[in-house]
Design a protein around this motif. Structure first.
Motif: not given
Length: 380
Positions: A1-17
């Motif tokens: 993983m780079t030094g930046h965050s990574s986002a995604g959407r699953f169901g009713a939620y937005d997630l960011r790593l």
């Protein structure tokens, strides 16, 4: 993983790593999680205190961008295959709302499938009852995970009901337990909070001795961070010790126990003791009782005594530990399962086999170097 965050959407939620504390703070996660009712280890203040480069932060928000939950993700580099890693979610709970936890699992699986360096995703659940257990099993199965071949953490514990009043709880213990708790009043020792981070080397020394008696791994805890955290958050963590009053300096500390507030329960997370030749007394009982009283004071409903093997034989080096815990209560329950999914099966199998052989060699070495003393060896 780079030094930046990574986002995604699953169901009713937005997630960011987020790959680090700094990146997560820059993304506003520290302030967002201040309003969260999350429990350890999935609190941002714990993540911030314990992060050592091998933890990521997975933030979960609803579709209106309001914070819902956050999860600490442990990143495990593989020594046998440089450049690769495993991702682990520890003590993941699927109650009272299973949605955020399931979304977190699905996000990590999606990330792992797209990232050639990630070999597998491991999920260690924790549950209070059969309803939560079944909820976790159903969610993990839907995501495509399967029960893991081996468990890193314990699956069963001695569970102590903390709902009775303190006096009633104490009177329910066996006479031997009550006598061993009182022993601290008859010896030159006292119970004391560990608040000085300079005691970290002494705690590691005692922990190594304890696990050496039980053929366990030579664990090194993040004692300085744990001491600082327990001082800053006395409702969430308690590190208590037994200290000799006839000695001075770090060597006066002869036993310790760490309790972690997991919301509805407190976990007897780790403990250790040494064997002073001139101090013949049970060291662990009073510390365990101290943590139970603290657990009641912070609203815990039950006490998780840590791992126990119901089928330990008389020759098992851990039998003394299990006997010690079971003197407090006979209710042994399943509280955890480990599930996993290998996203790179061939490479994962190679790493697993090499790791198995390495661990076998380590166990043999520890077994040969273990003291032969027959006294019950309790790590607390």
């Amino acid at each position: 993983m780079t030094g930046h965050s990574s986002a995604g959407r699953f169901g009713a939620y937005d997630l960011r790593l987020y790959p680090s504390v700094d990146v997560a703070i820059a993304g506003g996660e520290k302030d967002a999680q201040l309003v969260s009712s999350a429990t350890l280890p999935h609190r941002f203040d714990w993540f911030e205190a314990m992060a050592d480069g091998n933890q990521w932060w997975l933030a979960v928000r609803d579709l209106q961008h309001r914070p819902v939950a956050g999860f600490s993700v442990t990143v495990i580099p593989t020594r046998t295959l440089p450049g690769h890693r495993l991702l682990r979610l520890e003590r993941l709970r699927f109650a009272p709302n299973p949605g955020p936890a399931e979304a977190a699992v699905r996000y990590l699986l999606d990330f792992a499938r797209r990232d050639w360096r990630t070999l597998s995703v491991i999920v260690e659940t924790i549950f209070a009852d059969s309803i939560e257990k079944n909820e976790a099993i159903a969610a993990l199965a839907r995501a495509g995970l399967r029960p893991a071949r081996t468990n890193r953490t314990y699956t069963h514990t001695v569970r102590i009901d903390l709902t009775p009043e303190t006096e009633k709880l104490h009177s329910n213990f066996r006479a031997t337990v009550r006598r061993n708790i009182r022993a601290v009043t008859k010896r030159p020792v006292e119970i004391s909070l560990v608040q000085d981070s300079s005691l970290a080397p002494r705690l590691n020394e005692i922990l190594s001795e304890t696990f050496g008696r039980t053929a366990g791994p030579d664990v090194r805890e993040k004692w300085r961070a744990l001491i600082d955290y327990s001082c800053a958050h006395p409702v969430l963590a308690r590190l208590v010790s037994l200290v000799r009053t006839d000695r001075t300096g770090p060597e006066a500390l002869v036993a310790f126990a760490l309790g972690l507030n997991r919301g509805d329960h407190v976990e007897y997370a780790t403990s250790g003791s040494t064997w002073p030749a001139d101090l013949r007394m049970p060291l662990a009982y009073a510390l365990a009782w101290d943590l139970m009283q603290w657990a009641r004071s912070v609203g815990a409903q039950w006490f998780d005594f840590g791992g126990i093997e119901a089928d330990a034989t008389k020759d098992d080096a851990r039998k003394g530990i299990h006997d010690f815990k079971r003197t407090f209560g006979d209710e042994v329950v399943e509280v955890s399962q480990t599930w996993s999914l290998e996203t790179r099966p061939v490479r994962g199998a190679w790493v697993r086999e090499v790791s198995r052989l390495v661990e076998r060699v380590r166990q043999l070495r520890r077994s040969k170097s273990r003291p032969s003393r027959s006294e019950n060896a309790t790590p607390g």
